[in-house]
Scaffold this active site. Sequence first.
Site, PDB file in Angstrom:
ATOM      1  N   THR A  13       0.835  -1.150  -0.048  1.00 46.76           N
ATOM      2  CA  THR A  13      -0.105   0.000  -0.066  1.00 46.76           C
ATOM      3  C   THR A  13       0.885   1.197  -0.028  1.00 46.76           C
ATOM      4  O   THR A  13       2.111   1.186   0.421  1.00 46.76           O
ATOM      5  CB  THR A  13      -1.156  -0.092   1.311  1.00 46.76           C
ATOM      6  N   GLY A  14       0.425   2.265  -0.646  1.00 41.21           N
ATOM      7  CA  GLY A  14       1.141   3.526  -0.787  1.00 41.21           C
ATOM      8  C   GLY A  14       2.417   3.127  -1.626  1.00 41.21           C
ATOM      9  O   GLY A  14       3.700   3.874  -1.470  1.00 41.21           O
ATOM     10  N   ALA A  15       2.231   2.701  -2.812  1.00 40.08           N
ATOM     11  CA  ALA A  15       3.202   2.360  -3.622  1.00 40.08           C
ATOM     12  C   ALA A  15       3.411   3.420  -4.828  1.00 40.08           C
ATOM     13  O   ALA A  15       4.182   3.267  -5.736  1.00 40.08           O
ATOM     14  CB  ALA A  15       2.955   0.883  -4.221  1.00 40.08           C
ATOM     15  N   SER A  17       4.481   6.226  -4.097  1.00 42.27           N
ATOM     16  CA  SER A  17       5.425   7.410  -3.765  1.00 42.27           C
ATOM     17  C   SER A  17       6.463   6.817  -2.620  1.00 42.27           C
ATOM     18  O   SER A  17       6.064   5.808  -2.166  1.00 42.27           O
ATOM     19  CB  SER A  17       4.684   8.480  -3.332  1.00 42.27           C
ATOM     20  N   GLY A  18       7.312   7.569  -2.539  1.00 44.76           N
ATOM     21  CA  GLY A  18       8.312   7.153  -1.530  1.00 44.76           C
ATOM     22  C   GLY A  18       8.741   5.879  -1.194  1.00 44.76           C
ATOM     23  O   GLY A  18       9.060   4.977  -2.114  1.00 44.76           O
ATOM     24  N   TYR A 176      -0.391  11.843  14.951  1.00 46.78           N
ATOM     25  CA  TYR A 176       0.445  10.784  13.905  1.00 46.78           C
ATOM     26  C   TYR A 176       1.206   9.830  14.633  1.00 46.78           C
ATOM     27  O   TYR A 176       1.302   8.738  14.377  1.00 46.78           O
ATOM     28  CB  TYR A 176       1.490  11.626  12.959  1.00 46.78           C
TER      29      TYR A 176
HETATM   30  N1  LIG Z   1       9.287   9.851   5.519  1.00 47.84           N
HETATM   31  C1  LIG Z   1       9.625   9.547   6.799  1.00 47.84           C
HETATM   32  O1  LIG Z   1      10.596  10.119   7.274  1.00 47.84           O
HETATM   33  C2  LIG Z   1       8.791   8.570   7.477  1.00 47.84           C
HETATM   34  C3  LIG Z   1       9.215   8.455   8.799  1.00 47.84           C
HETATM   35  C4  LIG Z   1       8.497   7.392   9.631  1.00 47.84           C
HETATM   36  C5  LIG Z   1       7.469   6.697   8.978  1.00 47.84           C
HETATM   37  N2  LIG Z   1       6.976   7.060   7.980  1.00 47.84           N
HETATM   38  C6  LIG Z   1       5.886   6.162   7.209  1.00 47.84           C
HETATM   39  O2  LIG Z   1       6.259   5.618   5.935  1.00 47.84           O
HETATM   40  C7  LIG Z   1       5.035   5.347   5.327  1.00 47.84           C
HETATM   41  C8  LIG Z   1       5.315   5.872   3.727  1.00 47.84           C
HETATM   42  O3  LIG Z   1       5.587   7.300   3.779  1.00 47.84           O
HETATM   43  P1  LIG Z   1       6.562   7.942   2.827  1.00 47.84           P
HETATM   44  O4  LIG Z   1       7.673   8.877   3.596  1.00 47.84           O
HETATM   45  O5  LIG Z   1       7.086   7.165   1.774  1.00 47.84           O
HETATM   46  O6  LIG Z   1       5.497   9.076   2.367  1.00 47.84           O
HETATM   47  P2  LIG Z   1       5.006   9.530   0.886  1.00 47.84           P
HETATM   48  O7  LIG Z   1       5.929   9.535  -0.051  1.00 47.84           O
HETATM   49  O8  LIG Z   1       4.109  10.517   1.089  1.00 47.84           O
HETATM   50  O9  LIG Z   1       4.136   8.084   0.434  1.00 47.84           O
HETATM   51  C9  LIG Z   1       3.065   7.843   1.335  1.00 47.84           C
HETATM   52  C10 LIG Z   1       2.090   6.803   0.450  1.00 47.84           C
HETATM   53  O10 LIG Z   1       0.994   6.420   1.062  1.00 47.84           O
HETATM   54  C11 LIG Z   1      -0.174   6.795   0.326  1.00 47.84           C
HETATM   55  N3  LIG Z   1      -1.128   7.546   0.995  1.00 47.84           N
HETATM   56  C12 LIG Z   1      -1.082   8.478   2.147  1.00 47.84           C
HETATM   57  N4  LIG Z   1      -2.318   8.784   2.606  1.00 47.84           N
HETATM   58  C13 LIG Z   1      -3.201   7.883   1.965  1.00 47.84           C
HETATM   59  C14 LIG Z   1      -4.521   7.811   1.965  1.00 47.84           C
HETATM   60  N5  LIG Z   1      -5.411   8.530   2.591  1.00 47.84           N
HETATM   61  N6  LIG Z   1      -5.036   7.091   1.082  1.00 47.84           N
HETATM   62  C15 LIG Z   1      -4.437   6.338   0.277  1.00 47.84           C
HETATM   63  N7  LIG Z   1      -3.119   6.424   0.051  1.00 47.84           N
HETATM   64  C16 LIG Z   1      -2.548   7.198   0.985  1.00 47.84           C
HETATM   65  C17 LIG Z   1       0.397   7.962  -0.686  1.00 47.84           C
HETATM   66  O11 LIG Z   1      -0.498   8.200  -1.692  1.00 47.84           O
HETATM   67  P3  LIG Z   1      -0.283   9.360  -2.835  1.00 47.84           P
HETATM   68  O12 LIG Z   1       1.058   9.659  -2.975  1.00 47.84           O
HETATM   69  O13 LIG Z   1      -0.887   8.550  -4.303  1.00 47.84           O
HETATM   70  O14 LIG Z   1      -1.251  10.116  -2.346  1.00 47.84           O
HETATM   71  C18 LIG Z   1       1.884   7.423  -1.121  1.00 47.84           C
HETATM   72  O15 LIG Z   1       1.595   6.324  -2.096  1.00 47.84           O
HETATM   73  C19 LIG Z   1       4.102   6.204   5.988  1.00 47.84           C
HETATM   74  O16 LIG Z   1       3.415   5.320   6.779  1.00 47.84           O
HETATM   75  C20 LIG Z   1       4.770   7.120   6.855  1.00 47.84           C
HETATM   76  O17 LIG Z   1       3.995   7.406   7.968  1.00 47.84           O
HETATM   77  C21 LIG Z   1       7.702   8.084   6.974  1.00 47.84           C
END
Ligand SMILES: NC(=O)c1ccc[n+]([C@@H]2O[C@H](COP(=O)([O-])OP(=O)(O)OC[C@H]3O[C@@H](n4cnc5c(N)ncnc54)[C@H](OP(=O)(O)O)[C@@H]3O)[C@@H](O)[C@H]2O)c1
Length: 291
Positions: A13-15, A17-18, A176
């Site tokens: 899930t969330g594939a 981005s990121g 969060y």
């Molecule tokens: N980045 C960090 O420093 C960090 C640190 C600790 C934990 N995390 C966790 O890592 C995970 C991935 O985050 P990331 O850093 O890769 O951020 P990201 O680049 O914003 O990617 C997030 C992904 O989740 C999807 N998403 C978010 N909210 C959604 C919703 N309401 N419905 C459906 N899809 C949703 C986004 O979809 P769209 O892009 O299509 O909207 C995207 O594919 C998250 O759970 C985040 O809390 C991140």
Amino acid sequence: MTNTAETRTVVVTGASSGIGRASAETFARMGWHVIGTGRNPERCEEAVTALRKMAAPGARVDFVRGDFSEMADVRRVASEIAALTDRIHVLVNNAGGVRDGLYRTSEGLEATFAANHLAPFLLTRELLPQLERAAAKSPAGTVRVIAVSSSGHMGCPDMNWDDLMMLENFAPAQAYCQAKLANLLFTRELNRRLAGKGIVAQAMHPGRVSSNFASHGDEAMQSYMSQNECITPEQPARTIVWMATDPEVGRKGGRYFHDLAEAEPAPQACDDAAAERLWKESERILDTVGC
Ligand SMILES: NC(=O)c1ccc[n+]([C@@H]2O[C@H](COP(=O)([O-])OP(=O)(O)OC[C@H]3O[C@@H](n4cnc5c(N)ncnc54)[C@H](OP(=O)(O)O)[C@@H]3O)[C@@H](O)[C@H]2O)c1
């Protein structure tokens, strides 16, 4: 649609981005059947095209779009995934992130708690038949549910039991951190419930990652992320793929990992009574929205 015996299927899930996208890329290069989910139409389109281009021969890439803050949408996504495969070997519950304020969804839920905790709870429940079917034909411990949590859970001393969605006193960062503590408690209880079925549930902290994460947060979050050094999404993706495939990781579930190693979660994430209580509360909340 059926899978060949050799093909392993992963749902990320969330594939779009990121971290999720980097993980999906690796699974596609490894020849897996990758089912990604995302929310933003352009990012999903771009991701599926790129993933198919880089996929190994024999790999397959599908994408399902949906808003995980809406539980009806999570259910629809689950049913579309179920139409694509009868077996899931690995489910990576990665979608989520921060918001810049309090948003109530069309179902009346608070969006941070809904997308980060209730959505993976519901998606996992809906996809249990596919996970169990894979487990029935796989060595014990090789079918896995992985939660992308955060060390941010350490900033939440306990679940806000009287008001889990913090509707009375909302703060984006606290909401969060609580949702990320919920990821760990959910993993713990899920692992306990699935123990007899050969499925393990694990959680991880990705580190501070350069992604779209901060762009959804408030100014404080954006400046915190921009002032600190971040790693690339490929680094946590390596840990996620390792957690999906390494024999030792499948030996015992309910654990927490970071950077290719087991890590120590906060004591409040290791509370069995809280884990069971959160499970029941989550079922109750989902019941109120007809899920
Ligand atoms: N980045 C960090 O420093 C960090 C640190 C600790 C934990 N995390 C966790 O890592 C995970 C991935 O985050 P990331 O850093 O890769 O951020 P990201 O680049 O914003 O990617 C997030 C992904 O989740 C999807 N998403 C978010 N909210 C959604 C919703 N309401 N419905 C459906 N899809 C949703 C986004 O979809 P769209 O892009 O299509 O909207 C995207 O594919 C998250 O759970 C985040 O809390 C991140």
